[in-house]
Write a protein that holds these residues in place. Structure first.
Motif, short mmCIF file in Angstrom:
data_model
loop_
_atom_site.label_atom_id
_atom_site.label_comp_id
_atom_site.label_asym_id
_atom_site.label_seq_id
_atom_site.Cartn_x
_atom_site.Cartn_y
_atom_site.Cartn_z
N LEU A 207 -10.68 3.22 -0.40
CA LEU A 207 -11.72 4.54 -0.50
C LEU A 207 -13.02 4.33 -0.24
O LEU A 207 -13.59 3.07 -0.31
N GLY A 208 -13.78 5.39 0.31
CA GLY A 208 -15.07 5.27 0.26
C GLY A 208 -15.73 6.47 -0.82
O GLY A 208 -15.07 7.15 -1.40
N SER B 292 -1.92 2.20 5.92
CA SER B 292 -2.34 2.15 4.63
C SER B 292 -2.66 0.53 4.39
O SER B 292 -2.20 -0.38 5.03
N ALA B 293 -3.17 0.36 3.13
CA ALA B 293 -3.08 -0.99 2.54
C ALA B 293 -2.04 -1.71 2.68
O ALA B 293 -1.91 -2.81 2.74
N ALA B 294 -1.02 -1.07 2.15
CA ALA B 294 0.13 -1.47 1.66
C ALA B 294 1.06 -2.19 3.13
O ALA B 294 1.55 -3.24 3.40
N PRO C 135 -9.67 5.40 6.50
CA PRO C 135 -8.51 5.23 7.75
C PRO C 135 -8.14 3.86 7.63
O PRO C 135 -9.48 3.02 7.38
N VAL C 136 -7.27 3.42 7.73
CA VAL C 136 -6.75 2.09 7.96
C VAL C 136 -5.93 1.96 9.17
O VAL C 136 -4.91 2.91 9.39
N HIS D 150 0.09 5.75 2.44
CA HIS D 150 -0.90 6.31 2.73
C HIS D 150 -1.40 7.29 1.59
O HIS D 150 -2.37 7.26 1.22
N GLN D 151 -0.58 8.23 1.53
CA GLN D 151 -0.82 9.36 0.87
C GLN D 151 -1.00 9.04 -0.55
O GLN D 151 -1.70 9.70 -1.42
#
Ligand SMILES: NC(=O)c1ccc[n+]([C@@H]2O[C@H](COP(=O)([O-])OP(=O)(O)OC[C@H]3O[C@@H](n4cnc5c(N)ncnc54)[C@H](OP(=O)(O)O)[C@@H]3O)[C@@H](O)[C@H]2O)c1
Length: 219
Positions: free
Chosen positions: A103-104, A119-121, A114-115, A192-193
């Motif tokens: 998050l920003g 997503s981080a996962a 954006p990743v 991501h969501q």
């Protein structure tokens, strides 16, 4: 929600000196799990373990990654990739639970970053090909987890992953926290969501001065 028995499973928490890691550590220790707090500094980890009590111990992230049966990643997104890259060998063969929200923040509040991997996962899964990566615990409030006045935590934990046994295990682990259900939320490609939705929850919390959680109906 699953029949998996997680009794006695030892839980390691990378970045366990932060609020989220300490909050989860406290709840798992209260449920009788051996908990290992990880940090870049073994001394800071031991200090944090001391505040949790209930037999929690502290060590360097690499030792925790090696020792624990299941490892939760609770570091800021900025340090996520590099830390996991450095622990690939220690985390091989294990369930790795990612709760990181990329998050920003600006004057309008929180927003999803954006990743590249999605997503981080998914970033964790890309970096740890020999681990079983599960995404969970994104929406739990550390403040609530740490509050001794809160006996029951009122939310469902969405659990995402590509390995059924691993997601079943993490669903069962979520359910050791009184009040919580672990609900399967899809494959890792849909993480991501779930991560991004935390920005919406932060907006809810700011508007209503709350620690909002999520409940899934009809399951
Ligand atoms: N706070 C919440 O309510 C909440 C809820 C759901 C999910 N999360 C997610 O959980 C994660 C941790 O949240 P938090 O609020 O506990 O964060 P935090 O306090 O900022 O960080 C947690 C710990 O990570 C370690 N760390 C910091 N920068 C690092 C780096 N560059 N590389 C490796 N380790 C680093 C630090 O431990 P040492 O200095 O001891 O190594 C720190 O105590 C975040 O990704 C967040 O999105 C938080």
């Amino acid at each position: 929600m699953t029949d998996v028995n997680v009794n006695g499973l030892s839980i390691g928490i990378l970045g366990g000196t932060g609020d989220q890691g300490k909050g989860l550590a406290r709840r798992f220790a209260l449920a009788g799990h051996p908990v290992l707090i990880g940090s870049r500094s073994a001394e800071r980890a031991q200090e944090a373990a001391g505040t949790i009590g209930a037999g929690a111990s502290g060590a360097a992230n690499a030792d925790v990654a090696k020792e624990a049966d299941l490892v939760i990643v609770a570091v800021p997104y900025e340090g996520h990739k590099a830390l996991l890259e450095s622990l690939r060998a220690e985390l091989a063969g294990k369930i790795v639970v990612d709760c990181v929200n990329p998050l920003g923040f600006d004057k309008q509040g929180a927003y999803a970053l954006p990743v590249e991997e999605g997503s981080a996962a998914q970033q964790a899964a890309a970096v740890l090909p020999d681990s079983r990566v599960v995404a969970a615990f994104h929406h739990v409030s550390a403040v609530v987890l740490l509050d001794p006045a809160v006996d029951k935590v009122d939310l469902d934990v969405l659990v995402l992953g590509d390995d059924r046994e691993a997601t079943d295990t993490v669903q069962a682990l979520a359910a050791v926290i009184p009040g919580v259900r672990g609900v399967y939320g899809g494959r890792l490609r849909n993480a991501h969501q779930v991560e991004a939705f935390t920005a919406n929850l932060i907006s809810v919390n700011r508007r209503y001065k709350a620690h909002a959680g999520l409940r899934i109906t009809d399951v």
